[in-house]
Design a protein around this motif. Structure first.
Motif, mmCIF file in Angstrom:
data_model
loop_
_atom_site.group_PDB
_atom_site.id
_atom_site.type_symbol
_atom_site.label_atom_id
_atom_site.label_comp_id
_atom_site.label_asym_id
_atom_site.label_seq_id
_atom_site.Cartn_x
_atom_site.Cartn_y
_atom_site.Cartn_z
ATOM 1 N N PRO A 74 51.317 -14.634 50.633
ATOM 2 C CA PRO A 74 50.508 -13.650 51.343
ATOM 3 C C PRO A 74 50.703 -13.767 52.854
ATOM 4 C CG PRO A 74 49.241 -14.616 49.567
ATOM 5 C CD PRO A 74 50.527 -15.394 49.639
ATOM 6 N N PRO A 75 51.117 -12.698 53.505
ATOM 7 C CA PRO A 75 51.429 -12.739 54.944
ATOM 8 C C PRO A 75 50.199 -12.960 55.813
ATOM 9 C CG PRO A 75 52.429 -10.825 53.870
ATOM 10 C CD PRO A 75 51.428 -11.386 52.911
ATOM 11 N N LYS A 76 50.445 -13.511 57.000
ATOM 12 C CA LYS A 76 49.363 -13.811 57.920
ATOM 13 C C LYS A 76 49.312 -12.865 59.102
ATOM 14 C CE LYS A 76 49.305 -18.711 56.648
ATOM 15 N NZ LYS A 76 49.416 -20.120 57.118
ATOM 16 N N ASP A 77 50.236 -11.872 59.135
ATOM 17 C CA ASP A 77 50.211 -10.884 60.214
ATOM 18 C C ASP A 77 50.875 -9.600 59.725
ATOM 19 O OD1 ASP A 77 52.991 -11.377 60.281
ATOM 20 O OD2 ASP A 77 52.843 -12.674 62.041
ATOM 21 N N TRP A 78 50.868 -8.565 60.568
ATOM 22 C CA TRP A 78 51.380 -7.259 60.167
ATOM 23 C C TRP A 78 52.892 -7.277 59.967
ATOM 24 C CZ3 TRP A 78 49.852 -3.398 57.619
ATOM 25 C CH2 TRP A 78 50.468 -2.144 57.690
ATOM 26 N N LEU A 133 54.851 -6.262 56.479
ATOM 27 C CA LEU A 133 55.931 -5.278 56.381
ATOM 28 C C LEU A 133 57.199 -5.917 55.819
ATOM 29 C CD1 LEU A 133 55.505 -3.371 59.779
ATOM 30 C CD2 LEU A 133 54.782 -2.617 57.500
ATOM 31 N N ALA A 134 57.497 -7.141 56.248
ATOM 32 C CA ALA A 134 58.690 -7.835 55.757
ATOM 33 C C ALA A 134 58.584 -8.104 54.258
ATOM 34 C CB ALA A 134 58.891 -9.140 56.526
ATOM 35 N N MET A 135 57.407 -8.480 53.786
ATOM 36 C CA MET A 135 57.199 -8.703 52.360
ATOM 37 C C MET A 135 57.408 -7.412 51.586
ATOM 38 S SD MET A 135 53.773 -10.028 50.322
ATOM 39 C CE MET A 135 52.907 -8.472 50.577
ATOM 40 N N ILE A 191 57.933 -1.385 43.554
ATOM 41 C CA ILE A 191 57.008 -0.677 44.429
ATOM 42 C C ILE A 191 56.075 -1.717 45.053
ATOM 43 C CG2 ILE A 191 55.136 1.010 44.543
ATOM 44 C CD1 ILE A 191 56.410 2.273 41.976
ATOM 45 N N PRO A 192 56.063 -1.831 46.372
ATOM 46 C CA PRO A 192 55.187 -2.843 46.971
ATOM 47 C C PRO A 192 53.701 -2.609 46.683
ATOM 48 C CG PRO A 192 56.892 -2.185 48.516
ATOM 49 C CD PRO A 192 56.983 -1.227 47.365
#
Length: 431
Positions: A173-177, A181-183, A193-194
């Motif tokens: 789980p990402p910690k920033d925007w 987006l990269a994930m 599909i993200p």
């Protein structure tokens, strides 16, 4: 109106929805029961009406009602379930004559405020069963020093994600925007599909909360909006709309999201065609019913740099149990609410429906519920959308996001939404 007594088949449920749709056009209420004004004889069961919007909980609630009726043979419970959007718009009108919704549920925010203003909540403040609940989790049902409703559900209104799928691609789980987006890009490149977003019904109502929580970390932002001290044309909402547009333009949301209802999005996610489902923890049981092997957790998009993050996620206390102040059977209604608040019954409901509950001491048996319970230690924000007291202003936010996903510039969508806000402020001042 969908009426449930014991079990409902998928065909019967569909037929009920079709009947409801037809009823909405002519104002009729299929299945409505005429009640006598005369008191019931001691040897005759009193029937109480229980209304809510959680159709996916019918199996568990039918079992609970059967237990209640066995313990209380002189009380019968007639349960009527409505789609959530219909419930929000029509529940208050159904409560007015006291024959429907002896026990009813309320959403926090605009619906709670409206029903409270109409004086339809019986005061539960001094009822002993109030102590069955975690006092810090029932504040959304309190007003002017009185406990008017008792939220039963503790919900995390953040996208569900497929734990094993993220692990497969070495993602966390990402910690920033930028990380979010990269994930999404990595998932898209892998043919996944993200985000499955049911934008035609509840998806936007849910996702907007985590999308704006750090763009406008002031928890009074929507009160200020309704007071004219903040505007949707300010940077915080323009940024939120722009980030919705970015997700859509980059193909991180499925095609035709505006035409996608929650059942379709849930199926897409359960079939592992999508990595995230933009609804909330309340859909855990539904997803697991379709894919028992899927491992689930929740995450919130962090729309700011990591060092600017204030909130990690969103929570709501909802499905607020209440007694109709106009009911002729308040004693029986309160007995049913007391039954629902028992630790064993609340535990049955929580485990069978995949819901965390606000009742103290419940033992969760579901692994997903145990996993998601870690969010109780994180810094989460009460769902901002529910802090809007005006339903038209609440709707204007959703409309602006839908307009943006439909191709409108964020600035133009925000301007149209602010026009609605300005109009409502004038109306509120004139009343």
């Amino acid at each position: 109106m969908l009426t449930f007594h014991k079990k409902v088949t998928g065909t019967a449920l569909l037929a009920g929805i079709m009947a409801l749709t037809g009823a909405c056009g002519n104002g009729a209420e299929p299945g409505a029961t005429k009640k006598s004004d005369a008191p019931a004889a001691k040897d005759k069961a009193v029937e109480i009406s229980f209304i809510h919007w959680r159709g996916e909980d019918v199996k568990s609630l039918n079992s609970i009602i059967e237990k209640f009726e066995k313990e209380n043979p002189n009380i019968k419970v007639k349960m009527d379930i409505f789609p959530s959007d219909v419930y929000q718009s029509s529940a208050q009108a159904k409560l007015l004559d006291g024959t429907t919704g002896d026990v009813f549920t309320s959403f926090p925010g605009a619906q709670f405020e409206s029903i409270s203003k109409a004086g339809l909540f019986a005061d539960l403040t001094n009822e002993k069963f109030v102590s069955n609940f975690n006092k810090n989790l029932i504040k959304s049902g309190a007003k002017d020093g009185k406990q008017l409703a008792l939220p039963l559900q503790l919900v995390y209104n953040m996208p569900l994600y497929n734990v094993d799928m993220l692990k497969k691609f070495n993602l966390e789980p990402p910690k920033d925007w930028d990380g979010f987006l990269a994930m999404c890009e990595k998932l898209k490149q892998a043919g996944i599909i993200p985000i499955a977003l049911p934008a035609s019904d509840i998806g936007i109502d849910q996702l907007l909360n985590s999308m704006m929580m750090n763009n406008a970390p002031d928890e009074q932002i929507f009160q200020k909006l309704e007071a004219g001290q903040a505007k949707l044309t300010d940077d915080w909402w323009i940024k939120t709309l722009s980030q919705f547009k970015e997700l859509n333009d980059k193909g991180y949301i499925q095609k035709d999201s505006l035409g996608t209802k929650q059942d379709v999005a849930i199926a897409m996610f359960a079939q592992e065609k999508a990595a995230m489902l933009a609804t909330g923890s309340f859909h855990i049981a539904t997803v697991k019913a379709q894919n028992p092997n899927i491992k689930l957790q929740v995450l919130a998009p962090i729309t700011v740099p990591a060092d600017k993050m204030v909130y990690e996620g969103i929570h709501t206390t909802t499905f607020m149990l209440a007694v109709n102040s106009r009911s002729k059977h308040q004693a029986e209604a309160k007995k049913f609410v007391e039954f629902l608040s028992r630790k064993d019954i609340a535990g049955q409901y929580g485990n069978e429906t995949g819901q965390h509950v606000t009742v103290e001491g419940v033992d969760y048996t579901s692994q997903e519920l145990k996993d998601v319970a870690v969010w109780a230690t994180k810094k989460t924000r009460f769902q901002p959308r529910y802090l809007i007291s005006n339903a038209d202003i609440q709707k204007s936010l959703k409309n602006s996001i839908q307009a943006t996903l439909g191709g409108k510039k964020p600035e133009d969508a925000a301007k149209e939404a602010q026009a609605v806000v300005d109009q409502q402020i004038k109306l509120m001042k004139s009343n």
